[in-house]
Design a protein around this motif. Structure first.
Motif, mmCIF file in Angstrom:
data_model
loop_
_atom_site.group_PDB
_atom_site.id
_atom_site.type_symbol
_atom_site.label_atom_id
_atom_site.label_comp_id
_atom_site.label_asym_id
_atom_site.label_seq_id
_atom_site.Cartn_x
_atom_site.Cartn_y
_atom_site.Cartn_z
ATOM 1 N N SER A 4 -10.188 -14.163 -17.427
ATOM 2 C CA SER A 4 -9.939 -12.734 -17.623
ATOM 3 C C SER A 4 -8.448 -12.449 -17.627
ATOM 4 N N VAL A 5 -8.093 -11.351 -18.274
ATOM 5 C CA VAL A 5 -6.704 -10.894 -18.320
ATOM 6 C C VAL A 5 -6.660 -9.435 -17.880
ATOM 7 N N THR A 6 -5.738 -9.116 -16.994
ATOM 8 C CA THR A 6 -5.537 -7.749 -16.518
ATOM 9 C C THR A 6 -4.093 -7.348 -16.785
ATOM 10 N N GLY A 7 -3.907 -6.178 -17.343
ATOM 11 C CA GLY A 7 -2.560 -5.653 -17.519
ATOM 12 C C GLY A 7 -2.164 -4.836 -16.306
ATOM 13 N N PHE A 8 -0.940 -5.034 -15.816
ATOM 14 C CA PHE A 8 -0.476 -4.286 -14.649
ATOM 15 C C PHE A 8 0.782 -3.510 -15.001
ATOM 16 N N GLN A 9 0.795 -2.223 -14.620
ATOM 17 C CA GLN A 9 1.950 -1.356 -14.864
ATOM 18 C C GLN A 9 2.264 -0.576 -13.599
ATOM 19 N N MET A 10 3.446 -0.792 -13.055
ATOM 20 C CA MET A 10 3.817 -0.134 -11.809
ATOM 21 C C MET A 10 3.920 1.380 -11.953
ATOM 22 N N ALA A 11 4.373 1.849 -13.123
ATOM 23 C CA ALA A 11 4.539 3.294 -13.306
ATOM 24 C C ALA A 11 3.221 4.036 -13.092
ATOM 25 N N ARG A 12 2.130 3.421 -13.492
ATOM 26 C CA ARG A 12 0.826 4.066 -13.324
ATOM 27 C C ARG A 12 0.478 4.200 -11.839
ATOM 28 N N ILE A 13 0.786 3.180 -11.054
ATOM 29 C CA ILE A 13 0.530 3.248 -9.612
ATOM 30 C C ILE A 13 1.372 4.345 -8.980
ATOM 31 N N ALA A 14 2.655 4.385 -9.331
ATOM 32 C CA ALA A 14 3.555 5.391 -8.758
ATOM 33 C C ALA A 14 3.094 6.799 -9.103
ATOM 34 N N ARG A 15 2.594 6.960 -10.317
ATOM 35 C CA ARG A 15 2.198 8.290 -10.785
ATOM 36 C C ARG A 15 0.824 8.720 -10.265
ATOM 37 N N GLU A 16 -0.140 7.802 -10.261
ATOM 38 C CA GLU A 16 -1.526 8.181 -9.980
ATOM 39 C C GLU A 16 -2.008 7.800 -8.583
ATOM 40 N N ARG A 17 -1.315 6.873 -7.919
ATOM 41 C CA ARG A 17 -1.750 6.441 -6.591
ATOM 42 C C ARG A 17 -0.560 6.383 -5.636
ATOM 43 N N PRO A 18 0.061 7.540 -5.364
ATOM 44 C CA PRO A 18 1.274 7.548 -4.542
ATOM 45 C C PRO A 18 1.062 7.007 -3.132
ATOM 46 N N ALA A 19 -0.125 7.177 -2.574
ATOM 47 C CA ALA A 19 -0.362 6.663 -1.222
ATOM 48 C C ALA A 19 -0.317 5.136 -1.204
ATOM 49 N N LEU A 20 -0.905 4.509 -2.229
ATOM 50 C CA LEU A 20 -0.859 3.053 -2.330
ATOM 51 C C LEU A 20 0.561 2.577 -2.584
ATOM 52 N N TYR A 21 1.284 3.303 -3.421
ATOM 53 C CA TYR A 21 2.684 2.986 -3.722
ATOM 54 C C TYR A 21 3.502 2.961 -2.432
ATOM 55 N N GLU A 22 3.306 3.971 -1.589
ATOM 56 C CA GLU A 22 4.030 4.045 -0.325
ATOM 57 C C GLU A 22 3.580 2.933 0.627
ATOM 58 N N GLU A 23 2.287 2.638 0.608
ATOM 59 C CA GLU A 23 1.772 1.555 1.458
ATOM 60 C C GLU A 23 2.431 0.232 1.104
ATOM 61 N N TRP A 24 2.587 -0.038 -0.169
ATOM 62 C CA TRP A 24 3.234 -1.276 -0.601
ATOM 63 C C TRP A 24 4.705 -1.293 -0.216
ATOM 64 N N ARG A 25 5.369 -0.155 -0.331
ATOM 65 C CA ARG A 25 6.778 -0.093 0.064
ATOM 66 C C ARG A 25 6.940 -0.457 1.538
ATOM 67 N N GLN A 26 6.085 0.135 2.368
ATOM 68 C CA GLN A 26 6.180 -0.135 3.796
ATOM 69 C C GLN A 26 5.848 -1.593 4.117
ATOM 70 N N GLU A 27 4.900 -2.171 3.371
ATOM 71 C CA GLU A 27 4.573 -3.580 3.570
ATOM 72 C C GLU A 27 5.775 -4.468 3.254
ATOM 73 N N LEU A 28 6.496 -4.142 2.183
ATOM 74 C CA LEU A 28 7.678 -4.922 1.826
ATOM 75 C C LEU A 28 8.745 -4.854 2.908
ATOM 76 N N TRP A 29 8.993 -3.671 3.431
ATOM 77 C CA TRP A 29 9.998 -3.548 4.484
ATOM 78 C C TRP A 29 9.561 -4.293 5.744
ATOM 79 N N ARG A 30 8.259 -4.277 6.029
ATOM 80 C CA ARG A 30 7.755 -5.006 7.196
ATOM 81 C C ARG A 30 7.976 -6.511 7.019
ATOM 82 N N LEU A 31 7.618 -7.023 5.836
ATOM 83 C CA LEU A 31 7.793 -8.448 5.573
ATOM 84 C C LEU A 31 9.268 -8.838 5.597
ATOM 85 N N PHE A 32 10.122 -7.949 5.111
ATOM 86 C CA PHE A 32 11.570 -8.192 5.154
ATOM 87 C C PHE A 32 12.045 -8.268 6.600
#
Length: 305
Positions: free
Chosen positions: A239-267
């Protein structure tokens, strides 16, 4: 203030003087300390029919806030994706795209980590990784790819294969945690892989699909285009899935923020470390673009206004 601009498709980049912009509703005026150079912007300079503002990740200090801004104030350190003129001493950043920079992180680390890390983490999540699986990552030394290598390990990959254009990049990619490094000219790319995160596209899509194990998943997040033959998917139930970050930022802001916080935690934990290929002055923007366009970079390319 100074900013970088160009006047025609593929035309030379040059510095010009421009007024400091005023933040509108929901916007932050940021004094840019670091600006990330991205492949999509580099490609638009050479391919877009009309000149575009040179935007991208920025990091710096908030100097002023427009009406309606509630999360940030003057003096805060932020990073985020600028859609206007970002190759500049000062830039406007939408509050919704901004995240605070922890005291322990520099502006350069912030632009190397957040947006590229979001793309890497989002593409990896779209692959639905299972512990112990083999991950294959193209452009493994790039600004996004070098973070994807590390994140695949964090998410439990049993084997991480990095694919690169130049064998000279292999020691760098191995230092990030890759078990195997292959070049695009190699035959089987270290196959079979349970999932592929492809950041290149074009002619590399065919060998990327071929490297998948039966039932494998390819996540395409490149702006490089390309075509996948249906039969190549059917034959191995791939299978092939296309991924676009702009769509996440626009339509799923809570998930976008969750990922940001995960990155800072891992850092903060030291599990993910952004690497910087080079720091360029605004006057060296053309050289910075050339490093990205020719895929010479190992890690993020950053402008320092």
């Amino acid at each position: 203030m100074r900013r970088v601009r160009y006047e025609s498709t593929g035309g030379p980049l040059f510095l010009e003087e421009a007024p400091v912009p005023e933040p509108g509703p929901g916007e932050l005026l940021v004094r840019c300390e670091a600006v990330g150079v991205t492949l999509p912007v580099v490609r638009k300079v050479t391919e877009a029919p009309e000149p575009i503002p040179l935007g991208g990740e920025i990091a710096g200090e908030v100097l002023a806030a427009g009406a309606g801004v509630t999360r940030f104030r003057t003096g805060d350190r932020v990073t985020g994706l600028c859609f206007g003129h970002g190759y500049a001493d000062f830039a406007l950043l939408q509050e919704t795209m901004a995240t605070a920079v922890p005291a322990a992180a520099s502006a350069v680390e912030a632009v190397a980590l957040v947006r590229s890390g979001l793309v890497a983490l989002g593409a990896l999540t779209a692959a639905r990784p299972e512990p112990g699986e083999t991950a294959l990552l193209t452009a493994a030394a790039s600004g996004v790819g070098h973070l994807a290598v590390q994140l695949a390990g964090v998410r439990g990959a049993g084997r991480v294969v990095g694919a690169v254009s130049d064998p000279a990049k292999a020691p760098f990619v191995r230092s990030l945690g890759a078990d195997t490094v292959v070049t695009y000219a190699d035959g089987d790319w270290g196959a079979p892989a349970d999932y592929v995160l492809d950041a290149v596209g074009g002619d590399l899509l065919t060998p990327a699909v071929a490297a998948l194990a039966p039932g494998g998943r390819l996540v395409a997040y490149s702006s490089g285009g390309g075509t996948v033959r249906a039969y190549d998917l059917l034959a191995g139930a791939k299978s092939v899935t296309g991924f676009q970050m702009a769509r996440i930022a626009r339509e799923r802001p809570a998930l976008y923020e969750e990922w940001r916080q995960e990155l800072w935690r891992l850092f903060a934990e030291g599990a993910v470390r952004p690497a910087v290929h080079g720091e360029f002055a605004l006057t060296e923007a053309a050289q910075a673009h050339r490093a990205v366009e020719t895929r010479a970079n190992m890690g993020k390319v950053v402008l320092i206004p």
